[in-house]
Design an enzyme around this catalytic site. Structure first.
Site, short mmCIF file in Angstrom:
data_model
loop_
_atom_site.label_atom_id
_atom_site.label_comp_id
_atom_site.label_asym_id
_atom_site.label_seq_id
_atom_site.Cartn_x
_atom_site.Cartn_y
_atom_site.Cartn_z
CG ASP A 69 -1.93 1.08 1.23
OD1 ASP A 69 -2.06 1.75 0.20
OD2 ASP A 69 -2.60 1.29 2.26
CG ASP A 71 -0.43 6.52 1.80
OD1 ASP A 71 -1.26 5.76 1.27
OD2 ASP A 71 -0.25 6.58 3.03
CG ASP A 121 -4.78 5.41 -0.25
OD1 ASP A 121 -5.53 4.76 -1.00
OD2 ASP A 121 -4.91 5.45 0.98
#
Length: 379
Positions: A69, A71, A121
């Protein structure tokens, strides 16, 4: 026992793999390159940079089918005083449809992009309205210290400084200091929140800078201890609640860890005991602690942590502290390792027959067969 060899092996096994690092770097680099090249967004996008646990070196290896994940912050010159959060985020919808059709979704304060190998993200932000602040921060956000893909651990020379350059292989890193806080800290970005229809202050650079500085003071152990506690919550035997996790958990560890931490074992014991002692009264009276964000002090990092989860976390951490203390104090390598393993999961290896922190033998190991000594004495 400190079991330094076993901790080194454990840490290597819970870091993201080289393939996972390649995946997140590839996905992030492609997204950033597309944003920079997009004709509709030219004049709007000032810079893009990585944030989150990947950038701060506090990410652990995803388990099972979970993907890395990442960002990515987009710094824009959107006028947040005359543009609603909804209007600001809609400016990026055509870009997302062109490059990630069917793979992106709206989120309250960001866009989620789901690829087969990584989750991204995309966080839209705006520079401060004040022209002087905007000019100062534009130059910083366009500097190598912000644009780098390197994590805190991958280049320990990193400083939040416009003059910083990545260390070259085999070359000594130039010694720089972080910029004085007065130069950048008073100028946060603004984050659109569609759920409440307002812009809020955010300062991801402050989190990165604080983490890097704290890690240096802790001899590189801070980010390793954060990863270890995250793994303990995920894979250990203690009954930890789901929350706190992610950055709130990381921030709690940073709040209690001692400067000058000398080893992983000592650091984990100190952190768990400090969590127990620092927040024992809050747990007793039923009050979630208030922890100001490093970049935006009016933000409470634990604001969304439910009281029942805080109390459950404090109880589990207190019980883990007792077991960690027993593991550190044990003089038997096997017993110590079994205790650490019961906390950190099966990735923590057991030592061999002569493993552990025992002092080396006072006898030298022979290098050749012994030879009888001859003399010139006669009976």
């Amino acid at each position: 026992m400190e079991l330094k060899p076993q901790f080194n092996e454990f840490l290597a096994s819970i870091r993201p793999t080289d393939r996972q690092k390649e995946d997140w770097k590839g996905g992030a680099s492609t997204l950033r390159a597309r944003l920079d090249a997009d004709q509709d967004l030219k004049g709007l996008v000032v810079a893009t940079f990585l944030q989150g646990s990947v950038r701060r070196s506090t990410a652990i290896r995803p388990s099972g089918e979970k993907r890395p994940d990442v960002d990515i912050v987009v710094v824009t010159n959107i006028d947040c005083e005359n543009t609603t959060p909804e209007q600001a985020m809609k400016k990026f919808v055509p870009f997302l449809d062109r490059h990630y059709e069917g793979k992106w979704r709206w989120q309250g304060r960001s866009f989620g992009i789901e690829l087969s190998y990584v989750d991204l993200d995309l966080v839209i932000t705006a520079l401060p309205k004040d022209p002087e602040s905007r000019a100062v921060m534009e130059s910083l956000y366009r500097s190598n210290s912000v644009l780098t893909n390197l994590s805190v651990e991958e280049d320990t020379s990193w400083r939040l400084n416009r003059q910083w350059r990545p260390s070259e292989l085999g070359e000594a890193a130039s010694v720089l200091n972080d910029l004085a806080p007065s130069e950048w800290r008073p100028h946060p970005l603004y984050l659109p929140d569609r759920d409440v229809g307002e812009w809020g202050r955010t300062h991801p650079l402050a989190q990165i800078q604080w983490t890097a500085a704290k890690n240096r003071i802790c001899n590189g152990h801070y980010v390793k201890i954060v990863r270890s506690v995250k793994w303990m919550k995920q894979e250990g035997t203690e009954e930890f609640p789901k929350y706190p996790k992610g950055y709130p958990l990381e921030h709690m560890i940073g709040h209690v860890i001692d400067d000058g931490t000398t080893s992983m074992a000592v650091g984990i014991v100190q952190v768990l005991e400090s969590i127990r002692d620092t927040w024992e009264y809050a747990a007793q009276i039923g009050q979630v602690p208030v922890l100001p964000d490093h970049g935006v002090p009016e933000h409470d990092v634990l604001k969304r942590l439910p009281l029942e989860d805080f109390r459950a976390f404090h109880k589990a951490a207190s019980e883990a502290a007792s077991r960690a203390r027993a593991a550190l104090d044990s003089n038997d390598a096997q017993e110590s390792a079994e205790l650490w393993r019961s906390l950190l999961g099966t990735k923590f290896p057991l030592p061999g027959p002569r493993g552990g922190d025992r002092a080396p033998s006072v006898f030298d190991t022979p290098t050749k067969p012994a030879q009888p000594q001859t003399t010139q004495r006669f009976a």
